[in-house]
Write an enzyme that holds these catalytic residues in place. Structure first.
Site, short mmCIF file in Angstrom:
data_model
loop_
_atom_site.label_atom_id
_atom_site.label_comp_id
_atom_site.label_asym_id
_atom_site.label_seq_id
_atom_site.Cartn_x
_atom_site.Cartn_y
_atom_site.Cartn_z
N GLY A 18 28.30 81.76 -9.58
CA GLY A 18 29.15 81.06 -8.88
C GLY A 18 29.98 80.13 -9.63
N SER A 80 18.97 79.76 -9.68
CA SER A 80 19.49 78.35 -9.19
C SER A 80 19.06 78.04 -7.52
CB SER A 80 21.02 78.59 -9.18
OG SER A 80 21.28 79.64 -8.04
N TYR A 141 11.64 75.25 -8.99
CA TYR A 141 13.02 75.06 -9.51
C TYR A 141 13.37 73.66 -10.04
CZ TYR A 141 18.24 74.53 -9.47
OH TYR A 141 19.47 74.29 -9.48
P1 NAI Z 1 24.12 81.35 -9.73
O1 NAI Z 1 22.95 81.60 -9.07
O2 NAI Z 1 25.58 81.52 -8.87
O3 NAI Z 1 24.44 81.54 -11.20
C1 NAI Z 1 23.34 81.66 -12.16
C2 NAI Z 1 23.53 82.74 -13.08
O4 NAI Z 1 22.53 82.81 -13.73
C3 NAI Z 1 23.69 83.91 -12.29
O5 NAI Z 1 24.63 84.83 -12.59
C4 NAI Z 1 22.38 84.88 -12.93
O6 NAI Z 1 22.51 86.26 -13.15
C5 NAI Z 1 22.09 84.20 -14.08
N1 NAI Z 1 20.72 84.47 -14.45
C6 NAI Z 1 19.70 84.15 -13.67
N2 NAI Z 1 18.59 84.65 -14.43
C7 NAI Z 1 18.80 84.84 -15.74
C8 NAI Z 1 18.37 85.16 -16.70
N3 NAI Z 1 16.91 85.66 -17.16
N4 NAI Z 1 19.18 85.70 -18.03
C9 NAI Z 1 20.38 85.46 -17.72
N5 NAI Z 1 21.13 84.99 -16.74
C10 NAI Z 1 20.45 84.64 -15.63
O7 NAI Z 1 24.24 79.68 -9.76
P2 NAI Z 1 25.28 78.34 -9.75
O8 NAI Z 1 25.54 78.06 -8.22
O9 NAI Z 1 26.53 79.17 -10.62
O10 NAI Z 1 24.63 77.56 -10.65
C11 NAI Z 1 24.99 77.33 -11.89
C12 NAI Z 1 23.99 76.40 -12.81
O11 NAI Z 1 24.05 75.12 -12.13
C13 NAI Z 1 22.47 77.02 -12.54
O12 NAI Z 1 21.61 76.57 -13.57
C14 NAI Z 1 22.07 76.01 -11.42
O13 NAI Z 1 20.50 75.86 -11.29
C15 NAI Z 1 22.82 74.64 -11.57
N6 NAI Z 1 23.11 73.98 -10.50
C16 NAI Z 1 23.98 74.50 -9.44
C17 NAI Z 1 24.27 73.56 -8.45
C18 NAI Z 1 25.34 73.98 -7.49
O14 NAI Z 1 25.55 73.36 -6.59
N7 NAI Z 1 25.92 75.21 -7.69
C19 NAI Z 1 23.55 72.48 -8.10
C20 NAI Z 1 22.97 71.95 -9.15
C21 NAI Z 1 22.58 72.79 -10.30
C1 15L Z 2 21.04 73.31 -6.52
O1 15L Z 2 20.39 73.01 -7.65
C2 15L Z 2 21.48 74.59 -6.39
O2 15L Z 2 21.46 75.69 -7.81
C3 15L Z 2 22.45 74.87 -5.36
O3 15L Z 2 22.56 76.30 -5.18
C4 15L Z 2 22.25 74.05 -4.25
O4 15L Z 2 21.49 74.37 -3.33
C5 15L Z 2 22.33 72.53 -4.64
O5 15L Z 2 21.50 72.44 -5.72
C6 15L Z 2 22.20 71.55 -3.61
O6 15L Z 2 21.31 70.71 -3.74
O7 15L Z 2 23.02 71.69 -2.81
#
Ligand code: NAI
Ligand code: 15L
Length: 276
Positions: A18, A80, A141
């Site tokens: 995302g 995530s 997580y």
């Molecule tokens: P997402 O789940 O949409 O994207 C994470 C990506 O990592 C996915 O495309 C997935 O295919 C890839 N991935 C998962 N396992 C993998 C592996 N073994 N090897 C390679 N790639 C792998 O999550 P999003 O929302 O884009 O978040 C991005 C980062 O930011 C994550 O690390 C998440 O924990 C962190 N984050 C996001 C938040 C949010 O509100 N979107 C809040 C807090 C942290």
């Molecule tokens: C995260 O760490 C997750 O990656 C995201 O999907 C949301 O759940 C976010 O925190 C949150 O706390 O809203």
């Protein structure tokens, strides 16, 4: 803002996710070439400024090949949400060690790490936190992100690799519930924060909360003031729309804890099969 600084090649992990899909073009001013990587299928490169390399972060050799030739890393890849430990172990725990080992071996000096508010998710929503509070992870997580921050700290102390760990709140197009009025991080503010994380000199290992300038925010970033992060957005324009929705019960996890529903996930794999 950062246009006069540029890396030659910047690695973005999690590029099919995302946030990765949002960042892909927005990181373009930061480097001549952005190397995009994910374990999931993703669209081909947009132009000569992009290159795509599929990689499973749990595969040490593949991660070494991925990092070779890069000057800095924006590490967004991994699981995530809350998942059983075995899945988190591979993608997030082995994954982050593989990224830093590869950075050490290939001379990368700067990482921006997507940590999460779930590192401190068991604090109540009535509490104000700064980056120095005791961590209270709310999930496997959250534990994996806490571990990632420790890996970043270790690789600075031992090898001088600098990191900004962003404890991101909720980075989505718009806040859609009451909790997000406090946790929301706009995409523009996220990009600003990543730029600060990449180009501010002498960050050592800095932890910063990733939130916009929300009226009812829970996080105080004075310990990361040297980054000069100044969020420009706020959840306020969505307040009336969000507050028109039915409020959750005051004692529901989403209303009580900063980590919201993550505090009530699991356990996984019990005979009861309960996964909340
Ligand atoms: P997402 O789940 O949409 O994207 C994470 C990506 O990592 C996915 O495309 C997935 O295919 C890839 N991935 C998962 N396992 C993998 C592996 N073994 N090897 C390679 N790639 C792998 O999550 P999003 O929302 O884009 O978040 C991005 C980062 O930011 C994550 O690390 C998440 O924990 C962190 N984050 C996001 C938040 C949010 O509100 N979107 C809040 C807090 C942290
Ligand atoms: C995260 O760490 C997750 O990656 C995201 O999907 C949301 O759940 C976010 O925190 C949150 O706390 O809203």
């Amino acid at each position: 803002m950062f246009a006069r600084y540029k890396f030659h090649r910047l690695l973005l992990t999690g590029a099919a996710g995302g946030l990765g899909r949002v960042l892909r073009l927005r990181l373009r001013p930061f480097a001549e070439v952005v190397r995009l990587s994910d374990v999931a299928e993703m669209a081909a490169a947009e132009g000569s400024f992009e290159e795509v390399m599929a990689c499973d972060l749990a595969d040490k050799n593949a991660v070494h090949a991925l990092v070779e030739g890069c000057d800095a890393i924006v590490h967004m890849g991994g699981i995530s949400v809350e998942r059983p430990f075995e899945e988190v172990l591979q993608a997030n725990i082995a994954g982050v060690v593989n990224v830093y080992e590869a950075a050490r071996r290939h001379g990368v000096q700067r990482v921006v790490f997507a940590s999460s508010n779930h590192v401190t998710g068991f604090y109540k929503q009535t509490e104000k936190l700064d980056a120095h509070v005791r961590r209270r992870p709310d999930s496997f997580y959250g534990l994996s992100k806490s571990f990632g921050e420790d890996v970043a700290s270790f690789y600075f102390d031992r090898y001088g690799i600098e990191t900004v760990s962003m404890r991101i709140g909720t980075s989505v197009p718009a806040p859609s519930d009451r909790r997000m009025l406090s946790t929301w991080l706009s995409y523009d503010d996220l990009v600003q924060l990543i730029g600060r994380g990449l180009f501010t000199p002498n960050v050592g290992h800095t932890v910063v909360y990733g939130a916009s300038a929300n009226r009812d925010g829970w996080w105080d970033n004075h310990a990361a003031a040297h980054l000069g992060y100044m969020p420009q957005d706020s959840s306020e324009p969505w307040r009336s729309q969000v507050e028109a929705l039915t409020a959750p019960a005051a004692n529901a996890p989403i209303a009580l804890y900063q980590g919201g529903v993550f505090t009530a996930c699991g356990p996984f794999g019990d005979e009861s099969g309960a996964t909340a």
